[in-house]
Design a protein around this motif. Structure first.
Motif, mmCIF file in Angstrom:
data_model
loop_
_atom_site.group_PDB
_atom_site.id
_atom_site.type_symbol
_atom_site.label_atom_id
_atom_site.label_comp_id
_atom_site.label_asym_id
_atom_site.label_seq_id
_atom_site.Cartn_x
_atom_site.Cartn_y
_atom_site.Cartn_z
ATOM 1 N N LEU A 14 0.950 -1.122 -0.064
ATOM 2 C CA LEU A 14 0.113 0.190 0.056
ATOM 3 C C LEU A 14 0.791 1.392 0.130
ATOM 4 C CD1 LEU A 14 -2.783 -1.083 2.454
ATOM 5 C CD2 LEU A 14 -3.062 -0.824 0.088
ATOM 6 N N LYS A 15 2.170 0.954 0.331
ATOM 7 C CA LYS A 15 3.049 2.508 0.379
ATOM 8 C C LYS A 15 3.728 2.596 -0.976
ATOM 9 C CE LYS A 15 3.886 1.854 5.133
ATOM 10 N NZ LYS A 15 4.922 1.174 6.118
ATOM 11 N N GLU A 16 3.472 1.647 -2.094
ATOM 12 C CA GLU A 16 3.976 2.099 -3.287
ATOM 13 C C GLU A 16 3.497 3.190 -3.800
ATOM 14 O OE1 GLU A 16 2.967 -1.602 -5.692
ATOM 15 O OE2 GLU A 16 3.874 -2.822 -4.138
ATOM 16 N N PRO A 17 4.417 3.936 -4.688
ATOM 17 C CA PRO A 17 4.038 5.135 -5.275
ATOM 18 C C PRO A 17 2.502 5.394 -5.998
ATOM 19 C CG PRO A 17 6.157 4.746 -5.772
ATOM 20 C CD PRO A 17 5.492 3.439 -5.035
ATOM 21 N N PHE A 18 2.317 4.534 -6.681
ATOM 22 C CA PHE A 18 1.036 4.567 -7.474
ATOM 23 C C PHE A 18 -0.230 4.644 -6.557
ATOM 24 C CE2 PHE A 18 -2.999 2.719 -9.196
ATOM 25 C CZ PHE A 18 -3.082 3.810 -10.389
ATOM 26 N N PHE A 19 -0.194 3.956 -5.370
ATOM 27 C CA PHE A 19 -1.430 3.727 -4.621
ATOM 28 C C PHE A 19 -1.554 5.162 -3.702
ATOM 29 C CE2 PHE A 19 -0.297 -0.501 -5.129
ATOM 30 C CZ PHE A 19 -1.528 -0.897 -5.927
ATOM 31 N N ASN A 20 -0.669 6.198 -3.959
ATOM 32 C CA ASN A 20 -0.491 7.231 -3.003
ATOM 33 C C ASN A 20 -0.556 8.569 -3.959
ATOM 34 O OD1 ASN A 20 0.017 6.404 -0.027
ATOM 35 N ND2 ASN A 20 1.069 5.215 -1.304
ATOM 36 N N LEU A 21 -0.849 8.234 -5.213
ATOM 37 C CA LEU A 21 -0.918 9.602 -6.083
ATOM 38 C C LEU A 21 -2.444 9.943 -5.868
ATOM 39 C CD1 LEU A 21 0.149 8.037 -9.477
ATOM 40 C CD2 LEU A 21 1.302 9.890 -8.265
ATOM 41 N N GLY A 22 -2.400 11.487 -5.869
ATOM 42 C CA GLY A 22 -3.731 11.984 -5.945
ATOM 43 C C GLY A 22 -4.404 11.783 -7.257
ATOM 44 N N PRO A 23 -5.678 11.979 -7.333
ATOM 45 C CA PRO A 23 -6.418 12.081 -8.561
ATOM 46 C C PRO A 23 -6.257 13.243 -9.426
ATOM 47 C CG PRO A 23 -8.098 12.218 -6.840
ATOM 48 C CD PRO A 23 -6.549 12.064 -6.169
ATOM 49 N N PRO A 24 -6.315 13.264 -10.651
ATOM 50 C CA PRO A 24 -6.644 12.085 -11.649
ATOM 51 C C PRO A 24 -5.772 11.078 -11.745
ATOM 52 C CG PRO A 24 -5.775 13.811 -13.069
ATOM 53 C CD PRO A 24 -5.730 14.602 -11.373
ATOM 54 N N ARG A 25 -6.049 9.708 -11.552
ATOM 55 C CA ARG A 25 -5.222 8.665 -11.726
ATOM 56 C C ARG A 25 -5.743 7.617 -12.458
ATOM 57 N NH1 ARG A 25 -4.473 6.786 -5.705
ATOM 58 N NH2 ARG A 25 -5.484 4.701 -5.858
ATOM 59 N N SER A 26 -5.216 6.779 -13.307
ATOM 60 C CA SER A 26 -5.575 5.878 -14.273
ATOM 61 C C SER A 26 -4.538 4.428 -14.248
ATOM 62 C CB SER A 26 -5.935 6.350 -15.699
ATOM 63 O OG SER A 26 -4.864 6.791 -16.409
ATOM 64 N N THR A 27 -5.019 3.414 -14.496
ATOM 65 C CA THR A 27 -4.052 2.440 -14.793
ATOM 66 C C THR A 27 -4.809 1.208 -15.554
ATOM 67 O OG1 THR A 27 -2.573 0.998 -13.477
ATOM 68 C CG2 THR A 27 -4.780 1.168 -12.540
#
Length: 378
Positions: free
Chosen positions: A234-247
């Motif tokens: 859960l500490k990985e960078p992607f999961f701590n990006l604010g929106p907008p966020r896509s994957t």
């Protein structure tokens, strides 16, 4: 006006079709589902879609044949749901094969495979397709587009309301309340991360393809999740990006699964599935915690849609981890969970026909209001 919506998501299990009657104000329409249908992809097509999405190289002839086959299967799904061609417009998302999110100075990208003019001519109906490219050209992520129409379809409550989609990828829509000082707030939306993508790949791998998914979450129920590893993930960078966020599956696919399995070490398939399923719920829970921490928004209700609603272990984990939030399937408010995305693309196609623009700034990050989709007449 009658509109047919066709949708196939990142799970690539098949095409969902919904025939809808729309009336009234496009922003707060009265709508009624007249028919639904699903067309399961032949296993060879599903395998090819997933493999190409994971980087398999195919030649130009194979690309063309895959595009033709997907288009013809969409036509078949359309005919099954609306045999008398009563829809004025057919909205077809096509099959996503690649998604690249926006990073710093690099624009995003998203590839949906479909031959729109061919579909319009097979059906002899107006077709709206290619929903993402204008958003990306305007600086947006091109995802999650479902969040653009959720407020119109679901409506507002007396508090903040969430809509969660559990497909291959999980995405969230956050709808403001209808009264109080927050009623002037904008709708928010973003991709959370993997929902079923890692779980489905793991079960396929650990059962030599004899199972495609964890039916009712039965295997996950029998395992013990590795909570310390989940906490680290859960500490990985992607999961701590604010929106907008896509994957997409490009980020959370087979390579990502292998990396996580290596970290977990020698586990039973039950423990592996329990860990991956709990991880999905933990991502959502962390996003909701961050929503309160950074924006002081706390949901009173979370409506859940998509294939993941059938995973009872995942639903129980969501109810356990999203404290103080009433978590329930979207079916309970009259939207069939499986057809929620097809309903959204029917709505976006109706709006395209009307020339209605949507402001995607707080969802995809695109810099101007847009009419979504490209119309092609037969």
């Amino acid at each position: 006006m009658r509109v047919l919506g066709l949708m196939s998501g990142t799970s690539a299990d098949g095409i969902d079709a919904v025939l809808v009657e729309f009336k009234g104000d496009p922003s707060k329409p009265k709508w009624k589902i007249l028919n639904t249908g699903s067309y399961e992809y032949p296993s060879s097509i599903r395998e090819k879609i997933i493999q190409v999405g994971q980087g398999l190289k195919i030649n130009n002839k194979e690309w063309l044949e895959l595009a033709e086959e997907i288009t013809e299967l969409n036509a078949l799904a359309a005919r099954t749901c609306d045999p008398d061609s009563t829809a004025k417009v057919v909205g077809c998302h096509g099959q996503t094969l690649f998604h690249r999110s926006v990073k710093k100075n690099k624009r995003g990208g998203s590839l949906q495979i479909l031959l729109g003019p061919l579909l319009a001519n097979i059906l002899d109906q107006i077709v709206v397709y290619d929903f993402r490219s204008k958003d990306i050209a305007s600086g947006g992520h091109g995802a999650p587009l479902v969040a653009l129409a959720d407020e119109a379809l679901v409506g507002r409550l007396y508090g903040w309301r969430g809509v969660l989609n559990l497909g291959g990828i999980a995405n969230l829509t956050i709808i403001p309340p209808k009264t109080g000082i927050e009623r002037t707030s904008e709708c928010l939306g973003w991709d959370c991360g993997p929902a079923n993508s890692l779980i489905d790949l793991a079960i396929k791998e650990s059962t030599n393809s004899s199972l495609k998914f964890d039916l009712n979450g039965a295997l996950a129920f029998r395992g013990i999740p590795k909570l310390n590893i989940i906490e680290k993930w859960l500490k990985e960078p992607f999961f701590n990006l604010g929106p907008p966020r896509s994957t997409g599956r490009e980020q959370f696919g087979i390579q990502d699964l292998q990396k996580r399995k290596k970290e977990l070490g020698d586990l039973s398939k039950e423990d592996l599935l329990s860990t991956l399923t709990t991880f999905t719920a933990s991502i959502i829970s962390q996003d909701l915690d961050n929503l309160f921490r950074f924006r002081k928004i706390r949901l009173i209700e979370l409506l859940v849609a998509g294939g993941g609603t059938r995973n009872l272990f995942l639903m129980r984990q969501l109810q356990k981890q999203c404290c103080g939030v009433y978590v329930r399937p979207i079916n309970e408010i009259g939207i069939p969970s499986q057809f929620r995305e097809a309903l959204v693309f029917a709505t976006l196609s109706w709006w395209n026909f009307l020339g209605k623009k949507v402001n995607p700034k707080y969802i995809t990050g695109a810099n101007k209001p847009l009419v979504y989709g490209v119309r092609v007449d037969p």
